[in-house]
Design a protein around this motif. Structure first.
Motif, mmCIF file in Angstrom:
data_model
loop_
_atom_site.group_PDB
_atom_site.id
_atom_site.type_symbol
_atom_site.label_atom_id
_atom_site.label_comp_id
_atom_site.label_asym_id
_atom_site.label_seq_id
_atom_site.Cartn_x
_atom_site.Cartn_y
_atom_site.Cartn_z
ATOM 1 N N GLN A 414 -6.922 12.097 -3.679
ATOM 2 C CA GLN A 414 -7.563 11.109 -4.546
ATOM 3 C C GLN A 414 -6.519 10.345 -5.361
ATOM 4 O OE1 GLN A 414 -11.813 11.513 -6.341
ATOM 5 N NE2 GLN A 414 -10.463 11.969 -8.035
ATOM 6 N N ALA A 415 -5.510 9.831 -4.655
ATOM 7 C CA ALA A 415 -4.471 9.041 -5.313
ATOM 8 C C ALA A 415 -4.954 7.635 -5.634
ATOM 9 C CB ALA A 415 -3.227 8.963 -4.428
ATOM 10 N N LEU A 416 -6.104 7.238 -5.073
ATOM 11 C CA LEU A 416 -6.710 5.921 -5.299
ATOM 12 C C LEU A 416 -5.779 4.796 -4.868
ATOM 13 C CD1 LEU A 416 -8.438 6.554 -8.767
ATOM 14 C CD2 LEU A 416 -9.327 6.941 -6.460
ATOM 15 N N LYS A 417 -5.145 5.001 -3.688
ATOM 16 C CA LYS A 417 -4.257 3.996 -3.103
ATOM 17 C C LYS A 417 -4.799 3.480 -1.772
ATOM 18 C CE LYS A 417 -0.465 4.506 -5.861
ATOM 19 N NZ LYS A 417 0.301 3.417 -6.491
ATOM 20 N N PRO A 424 -0.211 8.393 -0.224
ATOM 21 C CA PRO A 424 0.905 9.333 -0.097
ATOM 22 C C PRO A 424 0.664 10.459 0.906
ATOM 23 C CG PRO A 424 -0.291 9.745 -2.117
ATOM 24 C CD PRO A 424 -0.863 8.484 -1.550
ATOM 25 N N THR A 425 -0.596 10.679 1.286
ATOM 26 C CA THR A 425 -0.891 11.791 2.198
ATOM 27 C C THR A 425 -1.055 11.338 3.649
ATOM 28 O OG1 THR A 425 -3.263 11.585 1.747
ATOM 29 C CG2 THR A 425 -2.019 13.116 0.378
ATOM 30 N N GLY A 426 -0.849 10.047 3.930
ATOM 31 C CA GLY A 426 -0.941 9.575 5.309
ATOM 32 C C GLY A 426 -2.349 9.439 5.837
ATOM 33 N N VAL A 427 -3.368 9.589 4.968
ATOM 34 C CA VAL A 427 -4.759 9.513 5.406
ATOM 35 C C VAL A 427 -5.217 8.068 5.515
ATOM 36 C CG1 VAL A 427 -7.147 10.107 4.842
ATOM 37 C CG2 VAL A 427 -5.328 11.774 4.430
ATOM 38 N N ALA A 428 -4.990 7.280 4.461
ATOM 39 C CA ALA A 428 -5.517 5.908 4.403
ATOM 40 C C ALA A 428 -4.380 4.891 4.371
ATOM 41 C CB ALA A 428 -6.419 5.748 3.188
ATOM 42 N N THR A 429 -3.486 4.985 5.321
ATOM 43 C CA THR A 429 -2.359 4.063 5.411
ATOM 44 C C THR A 429 -1.934 3.935 6.861
ATOM 45 O OG1 THR A 429 -0.056 3.673 4.755
ATOM 46 C CG2 THR A 429 -0.729 5.946 5.013
ATOM 47 N N ASN A 430 -1.272 2.827 7.182
ATOM 48 C CA ASN A 430 -0.667 2.661 8.505
ATOM 49 C C ASN A 430 0.850 2.580 8.417
ATOM 50 O OD1 ASN A 430 -3.025 2.576 10.199
ATOM 51 N ND2 ASN A 430 -3.537 0.652 9.207
#
Length: 490
Positions: A414-417, A424-430
């Motif tokens: 829940q970094a809200l990014k 930072p956890t590679g979940v919601a990023t490319n």
């Protein structure tokens, strides 16, 4: 065991720093540098902890604060029942079940049971025998030729693009291992979705994966993908709770070349789905579209997802179902509390009916028009715990989905990014440098574990209620406060 190893590493780090200070400058400096280099290499190549893979050495600071900082957290930051949008107690609940760690809670409830928003379930002094296996629900009405047997808990809609390729793969492998479905979200079907798990293909207003160059619905492209063995059901997304009436948003930072090709849009641009569908513009058009997709998919279950706004519009849909005889196989009910990777704040905070009211309204309206028997209700807003599932089924839902719960099981902190491409956890990023931290071979197991253990918790609640089957669950089992008096939802 894992927590012991983590504690040992942190304790060793503190010890080495202290020794370094004592024998400073040169010997201590050398000892400290060598230790930090070894620790950094360990962090970089271990596969269990995403934060440490992405942020070697300094990631231990977070774990150190977790271990020594409960009082700091409690008195100076937030309590375990605060935290938005998901409080620490709920995050811990998910992490513990995903990692199969301690699943009990010390010292009693932390909730204010006299708060006006408190809800509780009725238990029986004669508990039923606990089911050996979780029940399943068959989705498919009279017009459906390929009904689907669904778990009562599944992965809610999250697109590739909103989530990383590693996150999508881990979710789908978890769904395969646990025998539950994975909703694709409106971003289309990617190769990362095709790991063997059952798919619900969501068709949004942008028709990604089945669109013409002008952005209209393409029947032939739809037919080709819908008849894939992996696709078990089709979901028409009318709206979602986090941004109803707005359409999906994929920021340019996350719209890379691969994602753009899957969706059929220009890369590196903001992808803004239209607020409404071009394939229909009224209740009868929606139902005709349901029928069209059912024919094109050779009789697979077809339904639609919506956040309720105008009650009259939903009533009109029900009236047209009765008039035309065309019924969806399922309806997914979202609430204003729903999650999203990106949305305008006014839409996220102030548009749409809250989940509980929306679910009750939809169920009751279907009953009023004698439609509920053929139409299953899926619901998907802030479903994190076994009690959430129990409550939703008592209120009239047949199946529950979770998006943010599954993200937390993957390692989301829940970094809200989510909307910045800097998760930072590679979940919601490319961002490849961050995505590498999410190790698919480890994280799919956590998705499976979370699903398995939350259903075990649910079966215990079902037993405690005295119910022997899902059919015995009703609103008499859930209580809320009305005018300072406890009343059931019935």
């Amino acid at each position: 065991m894992k927590e012991t190893i983590k504690f040992t590493i942190i304790a060793l780090l503190i010890f080495v720093v202290l020794i370094g200070i004592i024998i400073w400058p040169l010997p201590g400096f050398i000892v400290l540098v060598v230790f930090l280099l070894l620790l950094g290499f360990y962090d970089l190549f271990q596969k269990k902890h995403t934060i440490l893979r992405n942020f070697p050495v300094i990631g231990h600071i977070r774990y150190l604060l977790e271990m020594i900082g409960p009082e700091i957290h409690q008195y100076f930051v937030e309590s375990d029942t605060d935290g938005k949008p998901i409080d620490k107690n709920h995050r811990s609940y998910i992490y513990e079940r995903a990692k199969e760690q301690n699943e009990t809670h010390p010292f009693g409830t932390e909730l204010d049971v006299y708060d006006d928003n408190y809800k509780w379930m009725q238990h029986s002094i004669y508990p039923a025998m606990k089911m050996k296996t979780p029940p399943r629900v068959t989705i498919g009405g009279k017009s459906c030729q390929q009904p689907y047997s669904a778990s009562i808990f599944n992965i809610s809609a999250m697109s590739y693009g909103a989530l990383s390729q590693n996150a999508i793969q881990a979710l789908n492998l978890g769904a395969k291992a646990g025998n539950f479905f994975h909703d694709t979200g409106e971003g289309g079907i990617s190769k990362y979705h095709l790991q063997g798990g059952d798919l619900v293909w969501e068709i949004g207003t942008g028709y990604f994966g089945c669109r013409t160059n002008e952005g209209k619905f393409d029947a032939e492209k739809f037919r080709e993908k819908a008849n894939s063995e992996a696709v078990k059901m089709i979901e028409i997304k009318i709206s979602q709770g986090a941004k109803p009436g707005h359409g999906g948003v994929l920021p340019a930072a996350k719209n890379n070349q691969e994602i753009a090709e899957i969706r059929g849009v220009p890369p590196h641009t903001d992808v803004l789905s239209p607020p409404g569908h071009s394939a229909f513009s009224d209740a009868e058009g929606l139902l005709q579209f349901v029928q069209q997709l059912r024919v094109l998919s050779n009789g697979k279950p077809v339904g639609f997802k919506l956040a309720v706004g105008s009650k009259q519009e939903f009533i009109e849909i029900c009236e047209k179902m009765v008039e035309t005889g065309i019924k969806p196989d399922f309806i997914t009910v979202d609430g204003a509390e729903g999650g999203t990777g990106a949305a305008p704040i006014d839409f996220s905070n102030y548009v749409g009916m809250p989940w509980e009211d929306a679910l009750i309204f939809v169920v009751d309206t279907l009953h009023a028009y004698k439609l509920k028997k053929e139409i299953k209700i899926i619901t998907a807003t802030k479903i994190f715990t076994a009690f959430d599932i129990f409550k939703a089924l008592c209120l009239g839902a047949d199946v529950c989905n979770s998006a943010r719960g599954m993200m937390l099981a993957l390692g989301c902190i829940q970094a809200l990014k989510c909307n910045t491409n800097e998760c930072p956890t590679g979940v919601a990023t490319n961002n490849p440098k961050l995505v590498r931290g999410l190790v698919v071979s480890e994280k799919w197991k956590r998705v499976r574990n979370y699903h398995k253990n939350i259903l075990e918790d649910f079966l215990e609640l079902l037993s405690a209620s005295g119910c022997h089957s899902l059919e015995q669950m009703d609103r008499n089992l859930i209580y809320k406060k009305v005018d300072k008096q406890w009343q059931s939802y019935s």
